[in-house]
Design a protein around this motif. Structure first.
Motif, PDB file in Angstrom:
ATOM      1  N   TRP A  23     -17.270  12.953  61.743  1.00 23.22           N
ATOM      2  CA  TRP A  23     -17.535  12.452  62.981  1.00 23.22           C
ATOM      3  C   TRP A  23     -18.947  11.863  63.101  1.00 23.22           C
ATOM      4  O   TRP A  23     -18.887  10.814  64.073  1.00 23.22           O
ATOM      5  N   HIS A  24     -19.994  12.063  62.354  1.00 23.07           N
ATOM      6  CA  HIS A  24     -21.061  11.643  62.704  1.00 23.07           C
ATOM      7  C   HIS A  24     -21.568  10.056  62.131  1.00 23.07           C
ATOM      8  O   HIS A  24     -22.508   9.569  62.564  1.00 23.07           O
ATOM      9  N   GLU A  25     -20.740   9.854  61.136  1.00 22.72           N
ATOM     10  CA  GLU A  25     -20.978   8.550  60.419  1.00 22.72           C
ATOM     11  C   GLU A  25     -19.525   8.144  60.126  1.00 22.72           C
ATOM     12  O   GLU A  25     -18.931   8.180  59.079  1.00 22.72           O
ATOM     13  N   PRO A  26     -18.994   7.633  61.130  1.00 17.80           N
ATOM     14  CA  PRO A  26     -17.526   7.082  60.996  1.00 17.80           C
ATOM     15  C   PRO A  26     -17.300   5.712  60.208  1.00 17.80           C
ATOM     16  O   PRO A  26     -16.178   5.258  59.724  1.00 17.80           O
ATOM     17  N   ALA A  55     -30.563   1.610  58.686  1.00 20.55           N
ATOM     18  CA  ALA A  55     -31.473   1.414  60.117  1.00 20.55           C
ATOM     19  C   ALA A  55     -31.839   2.674  60.759  1.00 20.55           C
ATOM     20  O   ALA A  55     -32.933   2.536  61.403  1.00 20.55           O
ATOM     21  N   TYR A  56     -30.864   3.746  60.645  1.00 19.08           N
ATOM     22  CA  TYR A  56     -31.046   4.834  61.412  1.00 19.08           C
ATOM     23  C   TYR A  56     -32.202   5.640  60.808  1.00 19.08           C
ATOM     24  O   TYR A  56     -32.708   6.410  61.712  1.00 19.08           O
ATOM     25  N   TYR A  57     -32.623   5.316  59.730  1.00 18.84           N
ATOM     26  CA  TYR A  57     -33.947   5.888  59.244  1.00 18.84           C
ATOM     27  C   TYR A  57     -35.216   5.409  60.261  1.00 18.84           C
ATOM     28  O   TYR A  57     -36.317   5.905  60.046  1.00 18.84           O
ATOM     29  N   VAL A 117     -15.797   5.803  56.476  1.00 21.84           N
ATOM     30  CA  VAL A 117     -15.899   7.301  56.903  1.00 21.84           C
ATOM     31  C   VAL A 117     -16.424   8.186  56.084  1.00 21.84           C
ATOM     32  O   VAL A 117     -15.880   8.504  54.769  1.00 21.84           O
ATOM     33  N   GLN A 118     -17.436   8.939  56.319  1.00 22.05           N
ATOM     34  CA  GLN A 118     -18.043  10.125  55.524  1.00 22.05           C
ATOM     35  C   GLN A 118     -17.301  11.227  55.664  1.00 22.05           C
ATOM     36  O   GLN A 118     -16.437  11.399  56.380  1.00 22.05           O
ATOM     37  N   MET A 119     -18.141  12.128  54.824  1.00 19.92           N
ATOM     38  CA  MET A 119     -17.646  13.714  55.140  1.00 19.92           C
ATOM     39  C   MET A 119     -18.562  14.421  55.981  1.00 19.92           C
ATOM     40  O   MET A 119     -19.670  14.072  55.998  1.00 19.92           O
ATOM     41  N   THR A 167     -26.149  20.026  54.493  1.00 17.40           N
ATOM     42  CA  THR A 167     -26.297  18.729  54.303  1.00 17.40           C
ATOM     43  C   THR A 167     -25.299  17.684  54.462  1.00 17.40           C
ATOM     44  O   THR A 167     -24.252  18.132  53.812  1.00 17.40           O
ATOM     45  N   GLU A 168     -25.385  16.533  55.163  1.00  9.66           N
ATOM     46  CA  GLU A 168     -24.381  15.799  55.135  1.00  9.66           C
ATOM     47  C   GLU A 168     -24.895  14.701  54.193  1.00  9.66           C
ATOM     48  O   GLU A 168     -26.078  14.690  53.818  1.00  9.66           O
ATOM     49  N   TRP A 169     -24.102  13.928  53.272  1.00  6.48           N
ATOM     50  CA  TRP A 169     -24.581  12.915  52.246  1.00  6.48           C
ATOM     51  C   TRP A 169     -23.850  11.668  52.576  1.00  6.48           C
ATOM     52  O   TRP A 169     -24.036  11.022  53.497  1.00  6.48           O
ATOM     53  N   VAL A 170     -22.788  11.491  51.788  1.00  2.96           N
ATOM     54  CA  VAL A 170     -21.891  10.418  51.956  1.00  2.96           C
ATOM     55  C   VAL A 170     -20.411  10.711  52.057  1.00  2.96           C
ATOM     56  O   VAL A 170     -19.869  11.101  52.832  1.00  2.96           O
ATOM     57  N   GLY A 171     -20.091  10.837  50.851  1.00  2.00           N
ATOM     58  CA  GLY A 171     -18.453  11.352  50.394  1.00  2.00           C
ATOM     59  C   GLY A 171     -18.420  11.715  48.966  1.00  2.00           C
ATOM     60  O   GLY A 171     -19.390  11.816  48.558  1.00  2.00           O
ATOM     61  N   MET A 189     -29.882  21.752  59.103  1.00  2.00           N
ATOM     62  CA  MET A 189     -29.259  20.701  58.323  1.00  2.00           C
ATOM     63  C   MET A 189     -29.761  19.484  58.098  1.00  2.00           C
ATOM     64  O   MET A 189     -30.193  18.819  59.081  1.00  2.00           O
ATOM     65  N   ARG A 190     -29.589  18.699  56.929  1.00  2.00           N
ATOM     66  CA  ARG A 190     -30.048  17.446  56.966  1.00  2.00           C
ATOM     67  C   ARG A 190     -28.942  16.543  57.450  1.00  2.00           C
ATOM     68  O   ARG A 190     -28.030  16.258  57.025  1.00  2.00           O
ATOM     69  N   ILE A 191     -29.215  15.838  58.670  1.00  2.00           N
ATOM     70  CA  ILE A 191     -28.430  14.935  59.317  1.00  2.00           C
ATOM     71  C   ILE A 191     -29.179  14.020  59.923  1.00  2.00           C
ATOM     72  O   ILE A 191     -29.726  14.317  61.113  1.00  2.00           O
TER      73      ILE A 191
HETATM   74 CA    CA Z   1     -24.550  10.124  55.535  1.00  2.00          CA
END
Ligand code: CA
Length: 367
Positions: A246-249, A106-108, A163-165, A221-225, A184-186
């Motif tokens: 922290w951004h995607e708990p 949804a955040y897209y 929780v992601q990385m 970049t953040e992605w998932v884990g 950064m991709r976030i």
């Molecule tokens: Ca992510």
């Protein structure tokens, strides 16, 4: 004796006659039903590469489950990003009915409605378990349906990564200063948080991350884990792998259904879609819980990745910035405020028990 036989024959004849009669009736009834059975063939577009582990397997598993449960009355064909439409066109495509369903995050779609961001991930917000509690027993899903109703869409929780990385960085992050000028991709609210502390947020679909990071068009970049990041080979493009996310708990994904397509389904198929999404929602979390560990081990032991924790000073600065960003987002948008008020009330309610249950137990287990 003869009388008895005659009576028996008569009974058999009657039974047979009745039997045949019934058989005939049921055959013609079955034919009639067969003629009336309507089948539905749906297209499901996703924001992920086709069959991408975890994220992309949820829509595939959903499609298989629906076909099986409906005995083929509803079939769903899954399209990966760019097969039918690009990743970032999923929302519009389903809204206008060019595909009946979608799977993404949804955040897209924060450009469509800023309230959507609260249904995926809130920095320093609810974890996966709590998010599921809010959506299904705390009024969250009802609000989500209200928000998406304006776009002719019906949303369902579509799986959580847990929780992601924090992500992959091409340099060490020791102080908040190190985030200044960092490209950064976030996505989502967290992107605005990064901007607040001096970084430059970028939104890119997953399939473009490796090249962007490797060519230096982004610094991080953040992605998932571990499970998903290893698949993309992000460790070959950046050296430092930071935690915690922290951004995607508890990043919550979504299934979306075009409202007209939904209304065209009979009640039992609607129930099948509803329960299949719910099952896939849990299934994804199960998959990540089982798969992240081996991937993390491989990243460290085989690829020599350096896994580091973001310093508390950095986390605290991000947390303060998150509160400011959220306050501004909800001040500008009434719907976002309504959603966040519900999210925040649930969070305030749930945290005291999380502290003495999940948190206290994990601390005890690790003593
Ligand atoms: Ca992510």
């Amino acid at each position: 004796m003869i009388k008895k036989l005659a009576a028996l024959c008569l009974s058999i004849a009657m039974l047979t006659a009745i039997g045949c009669g019934e058989e005939k009736a049921s055959t013609s009834q079955a034919d009639a039903e067969k003629a009336e059975v309507k089948t539905f063939n749906w297209r499901l577009v996703t924001t992920w590469p086709k069959n991408f582990p975890g994220l992309g397997s949820a829509p595939e598993n959903f499609a298989n489950a629906v076909t099986e449960m409906s005995a083929g009355r509803l079939t769903v064909k899954v399209y990966g990003a760019n097969e039918l439409v690009p990743a970032m066109a999923v929302f519009d495509t389903v809204a206008r009915g060019a595909a009946e369903m979608g799977h993404g995050a949804a955040y897209y779609w924060k450009g469509k409605t800023s309230a959507s961001q609260f249904f995926t991930a809130v920095p320093f917000g609810l974890n996966a378990q709590e998010m599921n509690g809010w959506l299904h027993y705390g009024g969250g899903l009802k609000l989500w349906q209200e928000i998406y109703s304006d776009f002719n869409l019906i949303p369902f929780a579509g799986g959580s990564t847990g929780v992601q990385m924090a992500g992959w960085f091409n340099k060490e992050i020791n102080t908040v200063e190190d985030l200044k000028g960092l490209k950064m991709r976030i996505p989502g609210l967290a992107g605005e948080v990064l901007q607040r502390v001096g970084g430059i947020p970028v939104t890119l679909p997953g399939g473009e991350l490796f090249t962007a990071l490797q060519t230096g068009s982004i610094d991080a970049t953040e992605w998932v884990g571990p499970y998903n990041d290893l698949t993309f080979g992000l460790h070959k493009a950046a050296k430092y792998y930071y935690y915690p996310g922290w951004h995607e708990p508890g990043a919550m994904l979504e299934f979306i259904v075009n409202k007209d397509a939904w209304n065209s389904l009979p009640k039992d198929l609607q129930a099948i879609v509803t329960h299949a999404t719910r099952a896939m929602n849990q299934d994804m979390l199960d998959e990540y819980t089982a798969r992240n560990n081996a991937a993390l081990k491989e990243l460290i032991e085989v690829h020599g990745v350096k896994v580091q924790k973001l310093p508390d000073e950095v986390l605290l600065a991000l947390k303060n910035a998150s509160e400011e960003v959220i306050a501004e987002v909800i001040a500008k948008d009434e719907k976002a405020k309504k959603v966040y008020d519900s999210f925040k009330a649930f969070s305030d309610d749930v945290r005291p028990y999380t502290a003495i249950s999940e948190k206290a137990f994990i601390e005890a287990r690790d003593l």
